[in-house]
Design a protein around this motif. Structure first.
Motif, mmCIF file in Angstrom:
data_model
loop_
_atom_site.group_PDB
_atom_site.id
_atom_site.type_symbol
_atom_site.label_atom_id
_atom_site.label_comp_id
_atom_site.label_asym_id
_atom_site.label_seq_id
_atom_site.Cartn_x
_atom_site.Cartn_y
_atom_site.Cartn_z
ATOM 1 N N THR A 8 2.664 8.545 -6.582
ATOM 2 C CA THR A 8 2.163 7.267 -6.070
ATOM 3 C C THR A 8 0.878 7.513 -5.287
ATOM 4 O O THR A 8 0.460 8.650 -5.111
ATOM 5 N N SER A 9 0.257 6.452 -4.847
ATOM 6 C CA SER A 9 -0.972 6.577 -4.063
ATOM 7 C C SER A 9 -0.952 5.548 -2.939
ATOM 8 O O SER A 9 -0.152 4.607 -2.947
ATOM 9 N N ARG A 10 -1.845 5.717 -1.994
ATOM 10 C CA ARG A 10 -1.939 4.769 -0.881
ATOM 11 C C ARG A 10 -2.282 3.373 -1.393
ATOM 12 O O ARG A 10 -1.762 2.387 -0.903
ATOM 13 N N GLU A 11 -3.183 3.325 -2.364
ATOM 14 C CA GLU A 11 -3.592 2.027 -2.904
ATOM 15 C C GLU A 11 -2.413 1.307 -3.556
ATOM 16 O O GLU A 11 -2.239 0.105 -3.391
ATOM 17 N N GLU A 12 -1.582 2.047 -4.273
ATOM 18 C CA GLU A 12 -0.408 1.453 -4.903
ATOM 19 C C GLU A 12 0.575 0.943 -3.847
ATOM 20 O O GLU A 12 1.148 -0.136 -3.988
#
Length: 57
Positions: A42-46
């Motif tokens: 996952t990512s921060r943006e997600e």
């Protein structure tokens, strides 16, 4: 009629609590570093798109 009313009300309460828990977990995951998040897939943006609530205790 009464069964469907209570069942629908219960399902709405459960759905609301699931959304609340998801936002809480996303807030906790935001405290992790980018490499750890990337390792989790996952990512921060997600996480931001999914919604974030941070709670201070």
């Amino acid at each position: 009629m009464a069964n469907s009313f209570f069942r629908d009300a219960y399902q709405r309460v459960v759905a609301a609590r699931e959304r609340q828990a998801s936002r809480y977990v996303n807030g906790a995951l935001m405290n992790l570093d980018d490499e750890t998040l990337k390792g989790m897939g996952t990512s921060r943006e997600e996480l931001r798109r999914k919604g974030v609530n941070s709670y201070v205790f």
